[in-house]
Design an enzyme around this catalytic site. Sequence first.
Site, PDB file in Angstrom:
ATOM      1  N   ASP A   1       0.839  -1.202   0.000  1.00  0.00           N
ATOM      2  CA  ASP A   1       0.000   0.000   0.000  1.00  0.00           C
ATOM      3  C   ASP A   1       0.874   1.252   0.000  1.00  0.00           C
ATOM      4  O   ASP A   1       0.502   2.273   0.575  1.00  0.00           O
ATOM      5  CB  ASP A   1      -0.951  -0.016   1.206  1.00  0.00           C
ATOM      6  CG  ASP A   1      -0.210  -0.108   2.532  1.00  0.00           C
ATOM      7  OD1 ASP A   1      -0.846   0.049   3.569  1.00  0.00           O
ATOM      8  OD2 ASP A   1       1.029  -0.329   2.521  1.00  0.00           O
ATOM      9  N   GLU A   2       2.016   1.165  -0.638  1.00  0.00           N
ATOM     10  CA  GLU A   2       2.958   2.274  -0.695  1.00  0.00           C
ATOM     11  C   GLU A   2       3.088   2.777  -2.125  1.00  0.00           C
ATOM     12  O   GLU A   2       3.222   1.988  -3.060  1.00  0.00           O
ATOM     13  CB  GLU A   2       4.328   1.843  -0.167  1.00  0.00           C
ATOM     14  CG  GLU A   2       4.327   1.508   1.325  1.00  0.00           C
ATOM     15  CD  GLU A   2       5.694   1.038   1.798  1.00  0.00           C
ATOM     16  OE1 GLU A   2       6.513   0.654   0.942  1.00  0.00           O
ATOM     17  OE2 GLU A   2       5.925   1.061   3.015  1.00  0.00           O
TER      18      GLU A   2
END
Length: 538
Positions: free
Chosen positions: A450-451
């Site tokens: 989720d980066e």
Amino acid sequence: MNFKRFANSLVTRLVLFGTLVVLASGIARYYVLTDFLHNDLTDVAAEQQSTIASYLAQDINHRLLERRRYLEQLAASLPPELMSQPEKLREWLRDRQELQPLFSQGLFITDVDGLIVIDYPATVGRTGMSISGFPDFHLAKGGKFVIGEPLFSTRSKETIIPMMAPLRDNTGKLIGILGGTAALAAPGFLDHLQQARLGKSGSFILVSPARRLIVASNDPTAVLKQLPQVGVDPILDKAVAGYRGTGIGSNGTVEEIKAIAAVPSTGWFVAVGLPVSAALPTVEHVQAFILRGGVAQALVIFLLIILVVVWFFQPLRHAADQAERMTRGDLPLTPLPVARADEVGHLTMAFNRLLSRLKVHQAELQHQAHHDILTGLPNRVMLADRMQQAIAHAQRHRTGVALLFLDLDGFKPINDTLGHKAGDQVLQEITQRLLNVARGSDTLARVGGDEFVLLATDLGMPLTHGARILAEKCINVVAEPLKLQQGNYQLGVSIGIAVCDDNCDPDLLLQAADKAMYDAKSKGRGCYVIAGSSETCI
């Protein structure tokens, strides 16, 4: 029939030669391929088992550390004066246990001699019991956090794991021990591991090497049982001695491919096993296929070679020659001319179609090597290239670049609760929102689960002003409600910003933005922090 002519015929020679080749190649394939497949599939299976073992070990370690951190936080936050106020101490324990019941069997507090003075929830016989005789109590009394060996609780009839943290007053003096016990089968702890099924015949065990004890297993009857005697399974014997890796072992009756992975927080290890017969079924299939294929080839080789020589030889040879020159690089990869509309022509057209697909496949592989499959965004490889280009551009035009490292807040609960499919939908939606924020000259890349990283150029001076505007836009679009099939959800994003002028190192720039992002997370989440700035999270 002219026997001499028949014997000297090219067709006859090719038929005989082809027959010998088929027989020889069949025998060679039988032994070489089966040996190769056996070794190769063994390596593949071992790698798969190693991946599974590592995942299980990391998952177990995470759940143990979660409870350790929670117990240490409780120990640090316990007011020392409550030790002399039993009712208030029980109320304090009750509030913490009901708020976050990570220890399914409850919490307890002992005095410095190991006598339990209070517990919650109250369990018959626990208050007033002494744990000073427990093997690891002296470590806790000495000031160390203890994750104890698994025990069987005669009260709850469950296998439990005790944990203990020292309690100190304001001067650092030991005033007691805070402990908690969790059942292995408790929801949210190791229950999912005991229910796991690794295929039809795979197995796993969680082992305490100090006692050669099976802590958890997908076979409930094996829990709290001793490992096989030394010598029965050499791989497990090596694992007890400290070995971590893969190898061939035995469960006592069946030979297995085993993988060993450590659980760092306890000294335990996970052992995953798969029977060799289950891992290598393809070898037997290949052996049968080679035998059948060899017989079939020997029967039809005469007709096939005659057909090839008489009818296909010349145009096929021409096509093969051109194809060979293409492989050597003498000719460009262009479609072959179709000589006639027969089998050779069909083969030539098939080759041309294959060549066309090869070009498309090469383009797809090139794209996949530089893009994230789920979102279609550039990956780390392309991001590194874009950063080099951006820095070179900044050096030529004496401008600068800004790097925004984004990490979603609240994504993991959605992914864990709703499943990976919903998590993928969320990532795709967030990607579209961030793309709407990014300008034409910017690069948005996905660098982790989720980066994301937003690389911005031509922001004008001062660089931080433009970067702030981009960060605020990102925070706003991510914060908009997500409409999923299961309901509406909302995420946040923590952003680390790093900027540099016309001369900077891309790795250091990325590291600075990453560190700033973690600062943003630690300072409140849903905000941004500029690397090198003393500002609070904005």
